[in-house]
Design a protein around this motif. Structure first.
Motif, PDB file in Angstrom:
ATOM      1  N   GLU A 419       0.853  -1.188   0.000  1.00  0.00           N
ATOM      2  CA  GLU A 419       0.000   0.000   0.000  1.00  0.00           C
ATOM      3  C   GLU A 419       0.889   1.238   0.000  1.00  0.00           C
ATOM      4  O   GLU A 419       2.085   1.162   0.284  1.00  0.00           O
ATOM      5  N   PRO A 420       0.333   2.415  -0.313  1.00  0.00           N
ATOM      6  CA  PRO A 420       1.144   3.631  -0.328  1.00  0.00           C
ATOM      7  C   PRO A 420       1.800   3.882   1.037  1.00  0.00           C
ATOM      8  O   PRO A 420       1.142   3.798   2.072  1.00  0.00           O
ATOM      9  N   ALA A 461       7.935   1.294  -8.357  1.00  0.00           N
ATOM     10  CA  ALA A 461       6.849   1.627  -7.441  1.00  0.00           C
ATOM     11  C   ALA A 461       5.984   2.711  -8.048  1.00  0.00           C
ATOM     12  O   ALA A 461       6.390   3.439  -8.949  1.00  0.00           O
ATOM     13  N   THR A 467       3.945   9.532  -1.523  1.00  0.00           N
ATOM     14  CA  THR A 467       3.962   8.143  -1.063  1.00  0.00           C
ATOM     15  C   THR A 467       4.528   7.237  -2.150  1.00  0.00           C
ATOM     16  O   THR A 467       4.459   7.548  -3.341  1.00  0.00           O
ATOM     17  N   GLN A 469       4.375   3.150  -3.463  1.00  0.00           N
ATOM     18  CA  GLN A 469       3.610   1.912  -3.340  1.00  0.00           C
ATOM     19  C   GLN A 469       4.221   0.837  -4.217  1.00  0.00           C
ATOM     20  O   GLN A 469       4.237   0.948  -5.440  1.00  0.00           O
ATOM     21  N   HIS A 471       4.041  -2.918  -5.724  1.00  0.00           N
ATOM     22  CA  HIS A 471       3.078  -3.980  -5.995  1.00  0.00           C
ATOM     23  C   HIS A 471       3.447  -5.216  -5.183  1.00  0.00           C
ATOM     24  O   HIS A 471       4.619  -5.499  -4.926  1.00  0.00           O
ATOM     25  N   HIS A 521       1.071  -0.907   7.196  1.00  0.00           N
ATOM     26  CA  HIS A 521       2.512  -1.126   7.284  1.00  0.00           C
ATOM     27  C   HIS A 521       2.921  -1.533   8.696  1.00  0.00           C
ATOM     28  O   HIS A 521       3.759  -2.420   8.877  1.00  0.00           O
TER      29      HIS A 521
END
Length: 807
Positions: A419-420, A461, A467, A469, A471, A521
């Protein structure tokens, strides 16, 4: 034979086209016979087809699949040729008909827009015409019955976020047809769960279905579902797209509005990809007339969906996949390779890619026999990003050479959530255990921006709003390529990033937006492998945030592992172990394990008294917690005495306006009321509320909890009007701060309904009570204590009296 009745002959893979053609002909006032619509299970296919050919005319949908010898279409069109009956063909894809049919003129429907394709179809079935004037066509059947048929196959709906279609997708026609039949069968549960092992092609199958039948839907939304806590935000985004919720609506409210909207609409498809926990996904299944598709490795979906086991390919399909990209193989070679790779789609696609890059079949077979794992790390099969291992490795090496700090950032993010991540928020805040490369990259905000740009430039990313992110599959490739030493360094850096991004107290509403970003996170960290007090603290606050949102189950699991590791590594008297024990005790209580919570808080209080003394703030926190546990177990006198002593000490040590002093006072007020000292409780509660509003703010969770408790007691001292006013204010605030369906919001609504009834506003009370009961059943379940409590209250309220003159 009727000139107005048409039998639609098509390959199973072309079902979407067949349905579209059927709707257009019906709309034009013609009669049709379509096997999926008109033939039942157990019907004799040959007899049904023969009867259909005798009753009407023959419309053939020409495509590459239509002329495959093994399909049922072959006996259909060959029977027409043998009987010298007329075949009316239309082409729905680029294909060349067999020589015996080459004289037929087939109009193309593909490559046209919806209107032009419909005109071409009607021209094919009606024959050529040359009208003198443009006819005014009467309203079609669809408009007369108020229905809407499918759009042209291949056309995408306005609301759409599905992944791109895999051009090399082959086979699975039977499963795609089975899936379509199941979703449109009219059964109560239009939810299908595709499950099977990794690499079997569940996601690819779901992607193929969404594209093949895109014309059947007005809304298709793809939801990454591996982490259930991240589903609400994705559905909230859909709510904004559809207008089910305005911009700025809290996520929980937006999801609630979206699900309510979907239950009233049809022709929508939700795809929950990589969902693993049926219970966690259940609250997000809308019900109603739309369709839901789930992909999962978990086979246990019977309660919420109809499971469909996705197995390996048939050998025929495996051979077709190997040849899909143009590889020339003998039947024997193709069969050998498919057998070696267990007919699994992903390795077959990788093998096909290697064959098209110059590797011979003999060489590939030899390499597979010698080193299967190494071969499967090669090639880039279309539509399968998991085969990007070699490219990820090369890109990561280039990034490190260009910007070593960015390489450290990517390695750390590989061990966090897909996730971001708010990298710029970490600037200048990294703890000492971070690697030198990471400190150089994120030492300042400008440095962090440079690292973000470097990562984005190398395509590793997605960048948005500061941010980064990664995958999920890229993460897996990076993790799999690390040495043990690199993995240890990356794990330390991951912990450092999470602690640096800590936004503040998770109980403070002003920090909640940042916590929504950081939460996945923090939860990705392994509690047993944290190495710093700060890392353990941040994970503990993340679990507290979960518990504040009625997700005590996931929080308890992580807190138990954190506490156990603290005991093993640090000892029970260490500050980290005591803090973990404090949070774990709440998780026990929130999951109704009150005796275990009491025992843990009792032990923690004894240790803190011995280590810090009776007046230490942490000791007083434990004393307050133990009083709460004693109260939950019915040991009211002990709890009351402990809280009175704790409040006295708090006021002396911390002051009258300290948040913990106020929290202790508010808790004592509740206990006083419960033992019959209601007047004292109201006085103490109102004094506390006034100070909390000034010190913490009216919307702070502690302030709202105090207001909720006071509103419950005002009616008992004859102040029913005041109870209603305070209850209405508190309900409005909790809906705004916590959301409509939060358990605390629902309890507030229930208590306000009781006060409204006491004030004589019975009709309003009943409406609010029934609305609350409906939400509690959906959110908490039929058997939850709060649900049973309000259901019993509504029953005691009795039936609503008839209005004057009724009857």
């Amino acid at each position: 034979m009727s000139d107005r009745r048409w039998f639609i002959s098509h390959a199973g893979v072309d079902r979407a086209w067949a349905e579209w053609v059927g709707w257009q002909l019906l709309d034009a006032g013609l009669e049709i016979e379509l096997d999926y619509w008109d033939w039942g299970a157990g019907d004799n296919f040959v007899l049904k087809m023969n009867a259909a050919l005798e009753r009407g005319r023959f419309l053939a949908l020409f495509s590459p699949a239509y002329f495959e010898p093994e399909r049922f279409t072959t006996p259909e069109w060959t029977a027409m040729v043998a009987r010298r009956e007329k075949i009316t063909p239309v082409r729905i894809a680029q294909t060349t008909a067999p020589a015996i049919l080459s004289s037929l003129l087939a109009l193309d429907l593909f490559g046209l827009d919806d209107h032009a394709a419909c005109e071409a179809l009607l021209r094919a079935v009606n024959g050529p015409a040359r009208p003198a004037t443009a006819p005014s066509r009467p309203p079609g059947m669809l408009s007369r019955i108020g229905a809407s048929g499918p759009r042209l196959p291949g056309s995408l709906p306005r609301v759409w976020n599905a992944p791109a279609q895999n051009a090399a997708f082959t086979g699975r026609d039977g499963i795609v047809v089975q899936l379509r039949e199941a979703l449109t069968s009219g059964q109560r549960v239009a939810v299908q769960a595709l499950h099977g092992r990794g690499g079997v092609g569940k996601t690819q199958l779901a992607i193929e279905y969404t594209h093949r039948f895109a014309g059947e839907y007005e809304l298709v939304w793809w939801v990454a579902s591996e982490d259930p806590t991240l589903i609400p935000d994705q559905l909230a985004a859909l709510a904004l797209h559809t207008g089910a919720a305005p911009t700025g609506t809290p996520s929980a409210d937006a999801v609630s509005g979206l699900l309510a909207e979907l239950r009233t609409r049809s022709r929508w498809l939700l795809v929950f990809d990589n969902a693993e926990d049926p219970g966690a996904l259940a609250p997000f299944l809308p019900g109603g007339p739309g369709h839901v598709l789930i992909t999962s490795r978990n086979p246990h979906w019977h309660t919420h969906a109809v499971p469909l086991d996705i197995d390996t390919l048939s050998r025929t399909e495996s051979v077709a996949l190997l040849r899909a990209q143009g590889a020339v193989l003998t039947d024997t070679d193709a069969d050998d390779i498919a057998a070696t790779l267990d007919d699994l789609p992903l390795p077959l696609a990788q093998a096909a890619a290697l064959l098209t890059r110059g590797l011979s079949a003999a060489d590939l077979k030899e390499e597979l026999a010698a080193n299967l794992v190494q071969v499967m790390a090669q090639a880039h099969p279309p539509g399968y990003p998991t085969a990007l291992a070699a490219q990820v490795r090369l890109t990561r090496t280039r990034l490190e050479a260009h910007h070593p700090g960015a390489g450290a950032v990517v390695d750390a993010l590989a061990l966090l959530a897909p996730e971001p991540f708010p990298l710029t928020a970490c600037a200048g805040r990294l703890p000492d255990q971070a690697s030198n490369f990471l400190k150089e990259a994120v030492g300042s905000r400008l440095g962090a921006v440079g690292a973000v740009e470097a990562v984005a430039r190398h395509g590793l990313a997605r960048v948005q709003g500061g941010t980064l992110q990664l995958h999920r599959l890229t993460q897996e490739m990076l993790k799999g390529q690390m040495t043990d030493q690199e993995h240890d360094r990356a794990r330390a850096d991951a912990e450092a990033l999470v602690t640096a991004a800590y936004p503040g107290d998770s109980s403070e509403p002003r920090f909640w937006p940042a916590w929504q970003v950081l939460l996945p996170h923090a939860l990705a960290l392994d509690p047993a492998r944290l190495t710093t007090s700060r890392g353990r603290f941040v994970l503990g606050r993340a679990c507290w945030y979960l518990m504040d949102r009625a997700q005590a189950g996931p929080a308890r699991e992580r807190l138990q592992r954190l506490y156990d590791s603290c005991l093993q590594q640090l000892g029970a008297d260490h500050e980290d172990a005591l803090r973990a024990a404090n949070r774990l005790a709440r998780a026990y209580a929130d999951t109704q394990d009150h005796e275990r919570a009491r025992a843990l808080d009792d032990d923690t209080l004894a240790r803190r008294r011995r280590l810090y003394g009776d007046d230490h703030p942490d000791t007083l926190v434990s004393a307050r917690n133990l009083a709460v546990r004693l109260w939950a177990l019915g040991r009211h006198e002990e709890a009351l005495a402990l809280d009175e002593k704790t409040l006295e000490t708090r006021r002396r040590v911390s002051g009258l306006e300290h948040p913990e002093t106020l929290l202790t006072a508010a808790g004592l007020a509740v206990e006083l009321a419960d033992v019959g000292r209601v007047e004292e409780a109201v006085v103490l509660g109102e004094e506390t509320l006034e100070v909390q509003r000034r010190v913490l703010g009216s919307d702070h969770p502690d302030t709202l909890l105090t207001a909720y408790n006071i509103a419950n007691r005002l009616a008992e001292v004859g102040r029913v009007g005041d109870a209603v006013v305070l209850g209405e204010e508190t309900l409005e605030a909790r809906r705004r701060v916590l959301g409509l369906e939060h358990p605390e919001t629902l309890r507030t609504a229930h208590n306000l309904a009781v006060d409204l009834a006491d004030a004589g506003r019975v009709r309003e009370a009943r409406v609010l009570g029934e609305e609350t009961l409906e939400m509690q059943r959906r959110v908490l379940g039929e058997g939850h204590a709060d649900t049973l409590r309000i259901a019993g209250w509504l029953e005691s309220l009795g039936e609503e009296p008839a209005s004057p003159g009724a009857g």
